[in-house]
Scaffold this motif. Structure first.
Motif: not given
Ligand code: SF4
Ligand code: SF4
Ligand code: SF4
Length: 344
Positions: A100-120
């Motif tokens: 239900d979560g994510y493993w690792t991210s870098m920064g958030n999407d400015p629109e949604t505030g959601e984390p952006i994963t490294l994979n993205e």
């Protein structure tokens, strides 16, 4: 050996977007701060003739933080920052199994505030990058985090993007393994890629594991200060000995790595040279194939048994010859008669 088509000269300025947001300890960034051939400072401050102006974006070394730091990555993802080299540090988790979560991210999407994963980020940036470079064994082959029993399903960059991936500049992924990466190995590779980007170097030569051939073509053993002890079957049985460490866990004879030749910082160090067994940290099979660390490698038992059949004999013969070579010839004296064999 991987061969790729020659690429066009590029530009007067280039960005390096370096993420360490994989499964990472930031150890490769820290290691590279010790480089001197060349140093990061030399590259960034324009001290090397012929290089394009380099803009480095690395969170550990940056003055910017937060959104200000993220802006270059966002611009690159929008296609507004070109050209750039994408450096990945840390292994890539499998976000298909993140629950239900994510493993690792870098920064958030400015629109949604959601984390952006490294994979993205990798999906967005790798195809646009002029070159993609993996720094350290986690990024190249998965490393420590990808060992048996890990929960993240993590992997190396080529496992994620595909081993036949080509960047916008037409290059395969460039792998510089090591845990951490040897500082000058990384900077020398980066220097080659930068020179290639402006048409001043031929295509970087890589082996089938995508490593620079001139750095990883030889084994640790082939450059080791202790190799003469090995040849004479003269082995260490504790870590205080200056002799060959194969009996106490050194894998150097079968590991591709140049630190015994190159040293670690400014030519100093290089694991077995200074008493550290080689645990194969540069290798695609690391760490699983080299565990348990500090046990004698399985093949070493056979090879050292064979060596013992002639090593001690050679050692004895050499010590006899050595004693002779340490004696001056008998005609060097101050007696009244010349005994050198001179014939007038
Ligand atoms: Fe850290 Fe080693 Fe992984 Fe680099 S390769 S991120 S030094 S664990
Ligand atoms: Fe080879 Fe390791 Fe012995 Fe050095 S210490 S000679 S690398 S086995
Ligand atoms: Fe890693 Fe072995 Fe090279 Fe040391 S000598 S850096 S342990 S591969």
């Amino acid at each position: 050996m991987v061969s790729v088509a020659a690429t066009e000269p590029l530009t007067e300025e280039i960005h390096i977007l370096w993420t360490s947001e994989g499964m990472s300890c930031d150890g490769d960034t820290i290691s590279v701060t010790a480089a001197s051939l060349p140093s990061i400072e030399d590259v960034v401050l324009g001290a090397i003739p012929g290089l394009p102006k380099v803009h480095l974006h690395n969170k550990v070394l940056a003055y910017e933080n937060g959104d200000e730091f993220m802006e270059a990555f966002r611009q690159a993802a929008r296609g507004e920052l070109d050209p750039f080299i994408f450096v990945v540090e840390g292994s890539i988790p499998n976000e298909n199994i993140n629950g239900d979560g994510y493993w690792t991210s870098m920064g958030n999407d400015p629109e949604t505030g959601e984390p952006i994963t490294l994979n993205e980020w990798i999906d967005r940036l790798a195809p646009k990058a002029w070159a993609v470079v993996a720094a350290g064994t986690c990024a190249t082959y998965g490393g420590i985090h990808a060992m048996a029993g890990n929960p993240t399903g993590c992997m190396g960059l080529a496992d994620y993007l595909g081993w036949d991936f080509r960047s916008a500049g037409g290059l395969p992924i460039v792998n510089v393994p090591g845990c951490p990466v040897q500082p000058d190995n990384f900077m020398e590779t980066l220097l080659w890629v930068l020179h290639q980007a402006v048409g001043q170097a031929p295509v970087i030569p890589l082996d089938d594991k995508l490593r620079p051939t001139w750095l990883f073509g030889k084994t640790v053993h082939e450059g080791c200060d202790r190799a003469a002890y090995y040849e004479q079957a003269d082995f260490a049985f504790d870590y205080n000995s200056p002799k060959c460490q194969v009996k106490i866990g050194c894998w150097g004879p079968v590991v591709n790595c140049n630190v015994t030749k190159r040293g670690w910082m400014d030519g100093v160090g290089g694991c077995p040279n200074v008493g550290g067994i080689c645990i194969g940290c540069t290798m695609p099979g690391f760490p699983d194939k080299f565990m348990p660390f500090m046990d004698e490698p399985p093949g070493a038992s056979l090879s050292t048994t064979l060596l013992k059949s002639y090593g001690p004999f050679i050692r004895t013969m050499r010590s006899i010859t050595n004693r002779g070579a340490n004696r001056e010839p008998k005609w060097r004296h101050n007696r009244e008669r010349l005994t050198s064999g001179y014939q007038p």
